[in-house]
Design a protein around this motif. Sequence first.
Motif, short mmCIF file in Angstrom:
data_model
loop_
_atom_site.label_atom_id
_atom_site.label_comp_id
_atom_site.label_asym_id
_atom_site.label_seq_id
_atom_site.Cartn_x
_atom_site.Cartn_y
_atom_site.Cartn_z
N SER A 46 -7.86 60.75 51.47
CA SER A 46 -7.81 62.19 51.64
C SER A 46 -6.43 62.60 52.14
O SER A 46 -5.60 61.76 52.49
CB SER A 46 -8.89 62.64 52.63
N GLY A 47 -6.17 63.90 52.16
CA GLY A 47 -4.85 64.40 52.49
C GLY A 47 -4.45 64.20 53.93
O GLY A 47 -5.24 63.78 54.78
N ALA A 48 -3.17 64.52 54.19
CA ALA A 48 -2.60 64.31 55.52
C ALA A 48 -3.33 65.10 56.60
O ALA A 48 -3.52 64.60 57.71
CB ALA A 48 -1.12 64.70 55.49
N ALA A 49 -3.73 66.32 56.29
CA ALA A 49 -4.41 67.14 57.29
C ALA A 49 -5.74 66.51 57.69
O ALA A 49 -6.06 66.39 58.88
CB ALA A 49 -4.62 68.55 56.75
N TYR A 50 -6.50 66.09 56.70
CA TYR A 50 -7.81 65.50 56.98
C TYR A 50 -7.67 64.19 57.73
O TYR A 50 -8.31 63.96 58.76
CB TYR A 50 -8.56 65.27 55.66
N ARG A 51 -6.81 63.31 57.24
CA ARG A 51 -6.69 61.98 57.84
C ARG A 51 -6.20 62.07 59.28
O ARG A 51 -6.71 61.38 60.16
CB ARG A 51 -5.76 61.12 56.99
N SER A 52 -5.20 62.91 59.53
CA SER A 52 -4.67 63.02 60.89
C SER A 52 -5.68 63.68 61.82
O SER A 52 -5.76 63.34 63.01
CB SER A 52 -3.34 63.78 60.90
N SER A 53 -6.47 64.61 61.28
CA SER A 53 -7.48 65.26 62.13
C SER A 53 -8.56 64.26 62.55
O SER A 53 -9.05 64.30 63.68
CB SER A 53 -8.13 66.44 61.40
N LYS A 54 -8.91 63.36 61.65
CA LYS A 54 -9.92 62.36 61.99
C LYS A 54 -9.36 61.31 62.96
O LYS A 54 -10.09 60.76 63.79
CB LYS A 54 -10.46 61.70 60.72
N THR A 55 -8.06 61.03 62.88
CA THR A 55 -7.44 60.15 63.87
C THR A 55 -7.50 60.79 65.25
O THR A 55 -7.77 60.12 66.26
CB THR A 55 -5.98 59.84 63.48
N ALA A 56 -7.23 62.10 65.30
CA ALA A 56 -7.33 62.82 66.56
C ALA A 56 -8.77 62.82 67.07
O ALA A 56 -9.02 62.69 68.28
CB ALA A 56 -6.84 64.25 66.39
N LEU A 57 -9.72 62.95 66.17
CA LEU A 57 -11.13 62.90 66.56
C LEU A 57 -11.48 61.55 67.17
O LEU A 57 -12.25 61.47 68.14
CB LEU A 57 -12.02 63.18 65.34
N ASN A 58 -10.91 60.48 66.63
CA ASN A 58 -11.16 59.16 67.20
C ASN A 58 -10.69 59.08 68.65
O ASN A 58 -11.37 58.53 69.52
CB ASN A 58 -10.44 58.09 66.38
N ALA A 59 -9.50 59.64 68.90
CA ALA A 59 -8.98 59.65 70.27
C ALA A 59 -9.90 60.44 71.19
O ALA A 59 -10.19 60.02 72.32
CB ALA A 59 -7.57 60.24 70.29
N LEU A 60 -10.37 61.58 70.70
CA LEU A 60 -11.28 62.41 71.49
C LEU A 60 -12.57 61.65 71.79
O LEU A 60 -13.12 61.74 72.89
CB LEU A 60 -11.59 63.69 70.71
N VAL A 96 -22.53 61.11 68.49
CA VAL A 96 -21.97 60.42 67.33
C VAL A 96 -21.01 61.38 66.63
O VAL A 96 -21.41 62.48 66.23
CB VAL A 96 -23.06 59.98 66.34
N ASN A 97 -19.77 60.97 66.51
CA ASN A 97 -18.76 61.77 65.81
C ASN A 97 -18.49 61.15 64.44
O ASN A 97 -18.07 59.99 64.35
CB ASN A 97 -17.47 61.84 66.61
N VAL A 98 -18.74 61.91 63.39
CA VAL A 98 -18.52 61.40 62.04
C VAL A 98 -17.03 61.50 61.72
O VAL A 98 -16.49 62.60 61.56
CB VAL A 98 -19.36 62.15 61.00
N SER A 99 -16.39 60.36 61.64
CA SER A 99 -14.95 60.27 61.40
C SER A 99 -14.71 59.84 59.95
O SER A 99 -15.41 60.26 59.03
CB SER A 99 -14.31 59.31 62.41
N SER A 100 -13.73 58.98 59.75
CA SER A 100 -13.40 58.51 58.41
C SER A 100 -12.59 57.23 58.51
O SER A 100 -11.74 57.08 59.40
CB SER A 100 -12.57 59.56 57.66
N GLY A 101 -12.84 56.31 57.60
CA GLY A 101 -12.05 55.10 57.57
C GLY A 101 -10.58 55.38 57.29
O GLY A 101 -9.70 54.59 57.68
N THR A 102 -10.29 56.49 56.63
CA THR A 102 -8.90 56.85 56.34
C THR A 102 -8.13 57.22 57.60
O THR A 102 -6.91 57.35 57.56
CB THR A 102 -8.83 58.03 55.36
N SER A 103 -8.83 57.38 58.71
CA SER A 103 -8.17 57.72 59.98
C SER A 103 -7.63 56.49 60.70
O SER A 103 -6.88 56.62 61.67
CB SER A 103 -9.16 58.43 60.91
N SER A 104 -8.02 55.31 60.25
CA SER A 104 -7.61 54.08 60.94
C SER A 104 -6.12 53.82 60.76
O SER A 104 -5.65 53.55 59.64
CB SER A 104 -8.41 52.89 60.39
N LEU A 105 -5.38 53.86 61.85
CA LEU A 105 -3.95 53.57 61.79
C LEU A 105 -3.71 52.09 61.47
O LEU A 105 -2.73 51.74 60.82
CB LEU A 105 -3.28 53.96 63.11
#
Length: 235
Positions: free
Chosen positions: A152-166, A127-136
């Motif tokens: 949250s900021g650009a760094a956090y949101r984009s990192s969680k989008t990358a985590l979703n891909a992973l 289970v990877n804890v992501s964020s709703g702010t990562s949803s494109l």
Amino acid sequence: MNERTALVTGANKGIGKHIARLLVAEGFTVHAAARDAERGRLAAEEIGARPLLLDVTDADGIARAASEVGSLDVLVNNAGIALSLAPPAETGLDEMRRTFETNVFAVMAVTNAFLPALRRSPHPRIVNVSSGTSSLTWSTNPNPQFTPGAGSGAAYRSSKTALNALTVFYAQTLAEDGFKVNALAPGLRATDLTARAAAGGDPAEAAEGAVRLALLADDGPTGGFFSWDGTVVPW
């Protein structure tokens, strides 16, 4: 009976601590991982878990922790950071690198290190804890749930989008081995992640969503993105 084991990163506080507590209540032997030995020990003692010293950004520490865990049924990659609410034009590269180091690279490093232990399980779950702010999808909707600057900021949101891909890539490549790999959007919770998060809801509620994914049956979903209440979150 086969004793079920779980590992939760960032388990000394916030959502991670509640996830570890709930897994203990489900009968798991839980390795509550924390980068601070004393805080980790106190938290683990409080919830009935086993403390595990683990800084997810330290390669040697990850290898050492993996050598201490012989078998594993559940891995919850919960540890994460959010350094600021800055938009991309105001975000430095150092902040981007530090955020991705913890929120993306560390998840990959920890997951890979513990894969041998997870492969010993008949029902391995990640289970990877992501964020709703990562949803494109949500971010680009005409009436977005998360407008630029509101989350949250650009760094956090984009990192969680990358985590979703992973998450998707792990789910695809590990499916034949019986793994279920999913991402969780916990919602805004009252944690110390950011000043904004301090005004959020109960982190224990989000933890219930993580545990639901950790306990998925063999016919359950994999490669999905789910909210704390079990509903599907759009990528």
